[in-house]
Design an enzyme around this catalytic site. Structure first.
Site, PDB file in Angstrom:
ATOM      1  N   ARG A   1     -17.218  -5.496  11.041  1.00 30.13           N
ATOM      2  CA  ARG A   1     -15.741  -4.998  11.451  1.00 30.13           C
ATOM      3  C   ARG A   1     -15.540  -3.599  12.046  1.00 30.13           C
ATOM      4  NH1 ARG A   1     -11.964  -5.545   5.949  1.00 30.13           N
ATOM      5  NH2 ARG A   1     -11.578  -3.511   6.637  1.00 30.13           N
TER       6      ARG A   1
ATOM      7  N   ARG B   1       0.726  -1.268  -0.028  1.00 29.35           N
ATOM      8  CA  ARG B   1      -0.111   0.143  -0.051  1.00 29.35           C
ATOM      9  C   ARG B   1       0.799   0.985  -0.172  1.00 29.35           C
ATOM     10  NH1 ARG B   1      -5.722  -0.959   2.704  1.00 29.35           N
ATOM     11  NH2 ARG B   1      -5.548  -3.488   2.701  1.00 29.35           N
TER      12      ARG B   1
ATOM     13  N   ARG C   1     -10.087   5.929   5.790  1.00 30.11           N
ATOM     14  CA  ARG C   1      -9.511   4.670   4.981  1.00 30.11           C
ATOM     15  C   ARG C   1      -9.303   5.197   3.606  1.00 30.11           C
ATOM     16  NH1 ARG C   1     -13.381   0.134   6.545  1.00 30.11           N
ATOM     17  NH2 ARG C   1     -12.221  -0.958   4.988  1.00 30.11           N
TER      18      ARG C   1
HETATM   19  P1  AP5 Z   1      -8.150  -4.361   4.972  1.00 25.99           P
HETATM   20  O1  AP5 Z   1      -8.794  -5.306   5.617  1.00 25.99           O
HETATM   21  O2  AP5 Z   1      -7.460  -4.706   3.760  1.00 25.99           O
HETATM   22  O3  AP5 Z   1      -9.460  -3.324   4.175  1.00 25.99           O
HETATM   23  P2  AP5 Z   1      -9.495  -2.513   3.018  1.00 25.99           P
HETATM   24  O4  AP5 Z   1      -8.472  -2.236   1.906  1.00 25.99           O
HETATM   25  O5  AP5 Z   1     -10.073  -1.119   3.473  1.00 25.99           O
HETATM   26  O6  AP5 Z   1     -10.540  -3.481   2.003  1.00 25.99           O
HETATM   27  P3  AP5 Z   1     -11.828  -4.130   2.617  1.00 25.99           P
HETATM   28  O7  AP5 Z   1     -11.144  -5.472   3.114  1.00 25.99           O
HETATM   29  O8  AP5 Z   1     -12.492  -3.128   3.424  1.00 25.99           O
HETATM   30  O9  AP5 Z   1     -12.686  -4.326   1.291  1.00 25.99           O
HETATM   31  P4  AP5 Z   1     -12.328  -5.357   0.152  1.00 25.99           P
HETATM   32  O10 AP5 Z   1     -11.734  -4.593  -0.944  1.00 25.99           O
HETATM   33  O11 AP5 Z   1     -11.568  -6.507   0.480  1.00 25.99           O
HETATM   34  O12 AP5 Z   1     -14.065  -5.469  -0.185  1.00 25.99           O
HETATM   35  P5  AP5 Z   1     -14.831  -6.785   0.055  1.00 25.99           P
HETATM   36  O13 AP5 Z   1     -14.660  -7.959  -0.906  1.00 25.99           O
HETATM   37  O14 AP5 Z   1     -15.071  -7.358   1.659  1.00 25.99           O
HETATM   38  O15 AP5 Z   1      -7.310  -3.274   5.752  1.00 25.99           O
HETATM   39  C1  AP5 Z   1      -8.006  -2.682   6.794  1.00 25.99           C
HETATM   40  C2  AP5 Z   1      -6.997  -1.953   7.374  1.00 25.99           C
HETATM   41  O16 AP5 Z   1      -5.559  -2.563   7.724  1.00 25.99           O
HETATM   42  C3  AP5 Z   1      -6.427  -0.673   6.751  1.00 25.99           C
HETATM   43  O17 AP5 Z   1      -7.145   0.529   6.639  1.00 25.99           O
HETATM   44  C4  AP5 Z   1      -4.887  -0.220   7.344  1.00 25.99           C
HETATM   45  O18 AP5 Z   1      -5.209   0.219   8.434  1.00 25.99           O
HETATM   46  C5  AP5 Z   1      -4.424  -1.895   7.805  1.00 25.99           C
HETATM   47  N1  AP5 Z   1      -3.869  -2.259   6.579  1.00 25.99           N
HETATM   48  C6  AP5 Z   1      -4.175  -3.076   5.708  1.00 25.99           C
HETATM   49  N2  AP5 Z   1      -3.118  -3.520   4.686  1.00 25.99           N
HETATM   50  C7  AP5 Z   1      -2.090  -2.568   5.031  1.00 25.99           C
HETATM   51  C8  AP5 Z   1      -0.696  -2.495   4.578  1.00 25.99           C
HETATM   52  N3  AP5 Z   1      -0.401  -3.294   3.587  1.00 25.99           N
HETATM   53  N4  AP5 Z   1      -0.191  -1.642   5.082  1.00 25.99           N
HETATM   54  C9  AP5 Z   1      -0.513  -0.885   6.312  1.00 25.99           C
HETATM   55  N5  AP5 Z   1      -1.499  -1.145   6.818  1.00 25.99           N
HETATM   56  C10 AP5 Z   1      -2.353  -1.876   6.286  1.00 25.99           C
HETATM   57  O19 AP5 Z   1     -16.124  -6.168  -0.390  1.00 25.99           O
HETATM   58  C11 AP5 Z   1     -16.956  -5.151   0.434  1.00 25.99           C
HETATM   59  C12 AP5 Z   1     -18.395  -5.253   0.397  1.00 25.99           C
HETATM   60  O20 AP5 Z   1     -18.817  -5.094  -0.848  1.00 25.99           O
HETATM   61  C13 AP5 Z   1     -18.823  -6.873   0.935  1.00 25.99           C
HETATM   62  O21 AP5 Z   1     -19.831  -6.533   1.726  1.00 25.99           O
HETATM   63  C14 AP5 Z   1     -18.999  -7.508  -0.601  1.00 25.99           C
HETATM   64  O22 AP5 Z   1     -19.962  -8.364  -0.311  1.00 25.99           O
HETATM   65  C15 AP5 Z   1     -19.440  -6.555  -1.445  1.00 25.99           C
HETATM   66  N6  AP5 Z   1     -19.288  -6.611  -2.576  1.00 25.99           N
HETATM   67  C16 AP5 Z   1     -17.852  -7.114  -3.095  1.00 25.99           C
HETATM   68  N7  AP5 Z   1     -18.035  -6.996  -4.343  1.00 25.99           N
HETATM   69  C17 AP5 Z   1     -19.086  -6.583  -4.832  1.00 25.99           C
HETATM   70  C18 AP5 Z   1     -19.778  -6.532  -6.009  1.00 25.99           C
HETATM   71  N8  AP5 Z   1     -19.136  -6.641  -7.371  1.00 25.99           N
HETATM   72  N9  AP5 Z   1     -21.141  -5.947  -6.207  1.00 25.99           N
HETATM   73  C19 AP5 Z   1     -21.649  -5.823  -5.255  1.00 25.99           C
HETATM   74  N10 AP5 Z   1     -21.339  -6.108  -3.962  1.00 25.99           N
HETATM   75  C20 AP5 Z   1     -19.873  -6.350  -3.698  1.00 25.99           C
END
Ligand code: AP5
Length: 300
Positions: free
Chosen positions: A234, A170, A245
């Site tokens: 979460r 990131r 974020r």
């Molecule tokens: P992390 O857990 O990685 O969160 P994020 O990047 O904010 O991504 P998410 O997990 O929230 O979303 P996602 O893209 O996986 O979406 P999802 O498939 O779940 O990181 C959390 C925290 O950790 C960061 O803020 C940071 O503090 C820290 N961190 C992490 N990595 C780090 C790093 N490398 N360095 C430093 N700090 C770090 O989908 C979301 C929702 O949408 C679900 O409900 C799903 O059902 C729905 N959905 C998915 N696809 C679709 C679609 N096509 N149509 C309709 N709904 C959909």
């Protein structure tokens, strides 16, 4: 007859990238008397990222009555594993696509956010520190994240099956650290989703603590009332926190993208999850085919 043999010694890899356990001396299952082998020298980074305890470092001839073609096919059929990164804004669908990708391609899913949440759940000092940053929607410092991801990528299953790295790197410093450890992707997937959709996805997301499956109250509801009753949310999935974020994401994304420009597949992540997967699947299938063809031509 030819086998793909990696000749780069372990000592050529960076010290920190060394596998924990030494590999067994021989692993290529040769079922005919050994006549000749095409020896393929790999780059350091290729060695580090493809090393596997079950891959050969030396060849031991075995006796068998099987035809030569059998040997060629078995040596050639094992293509280099895929190494994929998936990136995108919070809730762009990384985790959802990773579920579908791992089901089909059997890659090891390494999610930086999941590793951090596991660390928090363990009650460790690093977990406590990480939580403070995650609460503010900020990046957790490299000294915690980088080693965590590196350790996971060095596990035998990641080396053997290939990996799918979710939410890492990131920042440019994380990307550079990974490169220095010898981990380079074949493909960098970028999920592109407009911001107004992201907030809606975040607040409706729920997780099943039993299966780890990701749901959405509107777009991907739980299949049974029993599952619905046990879903959790979460701690950072609130409207306020997702804004923080997203801000962090925008601050860092360009620097990371510029490092993987040549490998980037930009995917429209605003369509249904199956349509998103179709775009990714097409690219991965092509990539795998290319790797198989390379392996076969080396074995020919
Ligand atoms: P992390 O857990 O990685 O969160 P994020 O990047 O904010 O991504 P998410 O997990 O929230 O979303 P996602 O893209 O996986 O979406 P999802 O498939 O779940 O990181 C959390 C925290 O950790 C960061 O803020 C940071 O503090 C820290 N961190 C992490 N990595 C780090 C790093 N490398 N360095 C430093 N700090 C770090 O989908 C979301 C929702 O949408 C679900 O409900 C799903 O059902 C729905 N959905 C998915 N696809 C679709 C679609 N096509 N149509 C309709 N709904 C959909």
């Amino acid at each position: 007859m030819a086998c793909h043999v990696n000749l780069v010694p372990q000592s050529m890899a960076t010290a920190s990238a060394k596998p924990k356990a030494p590999p067994p001396p021989a692993a290529c299952s040769i079922s005919k008397p050994f006549i000749s082998a095409k020896l393929v020298r790999s780059s350091q980074s290729s060695f580090v990222s493809t090393f596997s305890p079950s891959r050969p470092q030396t060849l031991t001839p075995l006796r068998s009555s099987r035809p030569m073609t059998d040997l060629a096919v078995r040596c050639a059929s094992k293509a280099e594993p895929l190494r994929v990164m998936i990136s995108g804004a919070p809730a762009s669908g990384k985790g959802t696509q990773c579920e579908l990708i791992t089901q089909k391609y059997d890659l090891v899913h390494v999610a930086a956010g999941d590793l951090l949440r596991a660390e928090i759940a363990s009650g460790s000092e690093n977990g406590k520190r990480a939580r403070a940053y995650m609460d503010k929607g900020q990046l957790v410092p490299d000294e915690i994240v980088v080693m965590m991801v590196k350790e996971r990528l060095l596990q035998p299953d990641s080396r053997e099956k290939g990996w799918l790295l979710d939410g890492y790197p990131r920042s440019s410093s994380q990307a550079i650290a990974l490169k220095e450890f010898g981990f380079e992707p074949d493909l960098f997937i970028l999920l592109d989703v407009p911001e107004e959709i992201l907030v809606d996805r975040v607040v409706g997301r729920r997780l099943d603590p039993v299966t780890g499956k990701i749901y959405h109250l509107k777009y991907s509801p739980p299949e049974t009332p029993e599952i619905a009753a046990r879903l959790t949310q979460r701690f950072d999935d609130t409207k306020e926190k997702v804004k923080l974020r997203l801000h962090t994401h925008h601050q860092n994304v360009e620097a990371v993208l510029s490092l993987y420009e040549d490998l980037t597949l930009k995917v429209d992540g605003s369509v249904t999850k199956d349509d998103v997967f179709a775009q990714i699947d097409g690219a991965l299938a092509k990539l795998l085919e290319k790797k198989r063809a390379t392996t076969e031509s080396l074995a020919a």
